[in-house]
Write a protein that holds these residues in place. Structure first.
Motif, PDB file in Angstrom:
ATOM      1  N   HIS A  25     -10.921  22.220  70.196  1.00  0.00           N
ATOM      2  CA  HIS A  25     -10.358  21.152  69.355  1.00  0.00           C
ATOM      3  C   HIS A  25     -11.382  20.025  69.223  1.00  0.00           C
ATOM      4  O   HIS A  25     -11.907  19.539  70.225  1.00  0.00           O
ATOM      5  N   THR A  26     -11.643  19.644  67.974  1.00  0.00           N
ATOM      6  CA  THR A  26     -12.629  18.592  67.735  1.00  0.00           C
ATOM      7  C   THR A  26     -12.069  17.390  66.980  1.00  0.00           C
ATOM      8  O   THR A  26     -12.556  16.281  67.170  1.00  0.00           O
ATOM      9  N   ASP A  27     -11.054  17.611  66.136  1.00  0.00           N
ATOM     10  CA  ASP A  27     -10.604  16.495  65.298  1.00  0.00           C
ATOM     11  C   ASP A  27      -9.084  16.421  65.168  1.00  0.00           C
ATOM     12  O   ASP A  27      -8.556  16.104  64.117  1.00  0.00           O
ATOM     13  N   ASP A  28      -8.385  16.708  66.243  1.00  0.00           N
ATOM     14  CA  ASP A  28      -6.936  16.564  66.247  1.00  0.00           C
ATOM     15  C   ASP A  28      -6.531  15.872  67.545  1.00  0.00           C
ATOM     16  O   ASP A  28      -7.388  15.370  68.273  1.00  0.00           O
ATOM     17  N   ALA A  29      -5.253  15.854  67.862  1.00  0.00           N
ATOM     18  CA  ALA A  29      -4.783  15.156  69.066  1.00  0.00           C
ATOM     19  C   ALA A  29      -5.322  15.775  70.355  1.00  0.00           C
ATOM     20  O   ALA A  29      -5.296  15.131  71.403  1.00  0.00           O
ATOM     21  N   LEU A  30      -5.817  16.992  70.289  1.00  0.00           N
ATOM     22  CA  LEU A  30      -6.381  17.670  71.466  1.00  0.00           C
ATOM     23  C   LEU A  30      -7.905  17.609  71.475  1.00  0.00           C
ATOM     24  O   LEU A  30      -8.551  18.364  72.212  1.00  0.00           O
ATOM     25  N   ALA A  31      -8.489  16.741  70.682  1.00  0.00           N
ATOM     26  CA  ALA A  31      -9.945  16.652  70.562  1.00  0.00           C
ATOM     27  C   ALA A  31     -10.608  16.580  71.932  1.00  0.00           C
ATOM     28  O   ALA A  31     -10.166  15.837  72.809  1.00  0.00           O
ATOM     29  N   GLY A  32     -11.657  17.409  72.103  1.00  0.00           N
ATOM     30  CA  GLY A  32     -12.389  17.456  73.358  1.00  0.00           C
ATOM     31  C   GLY A  32     -11.906  18.536  74.303  1.00  0.00           C
ATOM     32  O   GLY A  32     -12.538  18.794  75.326  1.00  0.00           O
ATOM     33  N   ARG A  33     -10.806  19.178  73.979  1.00  0.00           N
ATOM     34  CA  ARG A  33     -10.275  20.243  74.841  1.00  0.00           C
ATOM     35  C   ARG A  33     -10.711  21.612  74.338  1.00  0.00           C
ATOM     36  O   ARG A  33     -10.759  21.864  73.138  1.00  0.00           O
ATOM     37  N   SER A  83      -0.917  18.149  66.472  1.00  0.00           N
ATOM     38  CA  SER A  83      -0.417  17.091  65.585  1.00  0.00           C
ATOM     39  C   SER A  83      -0.178  15.780  66.325  1.00  0.00           C
ATOM     40  O   SER A  83       0.006  14.735  65.696  1.00  0.00           O
ATOM     41  N   GLY A  84      -0.141  15.832  67.671  1.00  0.00           N
ATOM     42  CA  GLY A  84       0.133  14.649  68.474  1.00  0.00           C
ATOM     43  C   GLY A  84       1.552  14.612  69.007  1.00  0.00           C
ATOM     44  O   GLY A  84       1.887  13.751  69.824  1.00  0.00           O
ATOM     45  N   GLU A  85       2.399  15.531  68.579  1.00  0.00           N
ATOM     46  CA  GLU A  85       3.782  15.583  69.047  1.00  0.00           C
ATOM     47  C   GLU A  85       3.856  16.202  70.444  1.00  0.00           C
ATOM     48  O   GLU A  85       3.239  17.231  70.704  1.00  0.00           O
ATOM     49  N   TRP A 108      -5.612  34.637  59.351  1.00  0.00           N
ATOM     50  CA  TRP A 108      -5.670  33.334  60.000  1.00  0.00           C
ATOM     51  C   TRP A 108      -5.390  32.193  59.021  1.00  0.00           C
ATOM     52  O   TRP A 108      -5.869  32.199  57.880  1.00  0.00           O
ATOM     53  N   SER A 109      -4.656  31.204  59.503  1.00  0.00           N
ATOM     54  CA  SER A 109      -4.410  29.993  58.719  1.00  0.00           C
ATOM     55  C   SER A 109      -5.667  29.125  58.714  1.00  0.00           C
ATOM     56  O   SER A 109      -6.602  29.360  59.488  1.00  0.00           O
ATOM     57  N   ARG A 110      -5.675  28.119  57.885  1.00  0.00           N
ATOM     58  CA  ARG A 110      -6.809  27.191  57.840  1.00  0.00           C
ATOM     59  C   ARG A 110      -7.010  26.530  59.203  1.00  0.00           C
ATOM     60  O   ARG A 110      -8.135  26.394  59.676  1.00  0.00           O
ATOM     61  N   HIS A 111      -5.906  26.130  59.842  1.00  0.00           N
ATOM     62  CA  HIS A 111      -6.007  25.500  61.167  1.00  0.00           C
ATOM     63  C   HIS A 111      -6.571  26.477  62.196  1.00  0.00           C
ATOM     64  O   HIS A 111      -7.424  26.103  63.012  1.00  0.00           O
ATOM     65  N   GLU A 112      -6.114  27.730  62.185  1.00  0.00           N
ATOM     66  CA  GLU A 112      -6.628  28.729  63.129  1.00  0.00           C
ATOM     67  C   GLU A 112      -8.129  28.936  62.940  1.00  0.00           C
ATOM     68  O   GLU A 112      -8.872  29.048  63.919  1.00  0.00           O
ATOM     69  N   LYS A 113      -8.570  28.965  61.697  1.00  0.00           N
ATOM     70  CA  LYS A 113     -10.001  29.126  61.431  1.00  0.00           C
ATOM     71  C   LYS A 113     -10.806  27.947  61.973  1.00  0.00           C
ATOM     72  O   LYS A 113     -11.979  28.100  62.322  1.00  0.00           O
ATOM     73  N   THR A 114     -10.183  26.786  62.051  1.00  0.00           N
ATOM     74  CA  THR A 114     -10.852  25.591  62.547  1.00  0.00           C
ATOM     75  C   THR A 114     -10.952  25.577  64.067  1.00  0.00           C
ATOM     76  O   THR A 114     -11.989  25.206  64.620  1.00  0.00           O
ATOM     77  N   VAL A 115      -9.886  25.998  64.764  1.00  0.00           N
ATOM     78  CA  VAL A 115      -9.854  25.845  66.225  1.00  0.00           C
ATOM     79  C   VAL A 115     -10.144  27.127  67.011  1.00  0.00           C
ATOM     80  O   VAL A 115     -10.530  27.058  68.168  1.00  0.00           O
TER      81      VAL A 115
END
Length: 149
Positions: A25-33, A83-85, A108-115
């Motif tokens: 994760h780079t650009d969501d609520a879990l960034a850095g994990r 999402s931060g929830e 894969w969804s767009r989000h899956e391709k990202t993470v």
């Protein structure tokens, strides 16, 4: 706190290895994990855990099955979504034996391709000895139980 139901799949090849994906994760609520985890995802409204497992299996790996057996493990824990929830995650694990190691990323969804950055087949010893974060943390024990039964 909302309860988020999810199905996870333990995909086991002929060598007794399990398929895991590396999530970064780079650009969501879990960034850095970053961590390794089984394929799987949320149960949609009016969908059973078993049906969600079959759908996620197809979407995340391209493996198609008509039926899946009973769940082999469950866990419930608090979780922060990208999402931060914050949710109460209720996960059920299913297993599928496959003949090879090939997977497809076409669903894969767009989000899956990202993470989801890579995949790897892990054996029980590797899972027991790794210093990397792997979810669930007791995956080696779950797989041993599945293979022995």
């Amino acid at each position: 706190m909302r309860t988020r139901k999810a199905s996870r799949i333990l995909i086991i090849n002929p060598a007794g290895q399990v398929l895991l994906f590396r999530f970064v994760h780079t650009d969501d609520a879990l960034a850095g994990r970053a961590y390794w985890a089984t394929p799987g995802g949320g149960v949609k409204q009016n969908e059973s855990f078993a049906h969600a497992a079959l759908r996620e299996l197809r979407e995340e790996t391209g493996i198609i099955r008509d039926v899946i057996g009973d769940s082999v493990a469950e866990r419930t824990f608090e979780m922060l979504l990208p999402s931060g929830e914050n949710v109460l995650a209720m996960e059920r694990f299913y297993w599928v034996k496959v003949d090879g190691n090939e997977i497809s990323r076409e669903g894969w969804s767009r989000h899956e391709k990202t993470v989801m950055h890579q995949h790897r087949w892990w054996n029980i010893n590797e899972l027991s000895e790794t210093t990397e974060t792997v979810y669930p943390t007791d995956i080696a024990t779950i797989i041993e139980n599945v293979i022995q039964n």
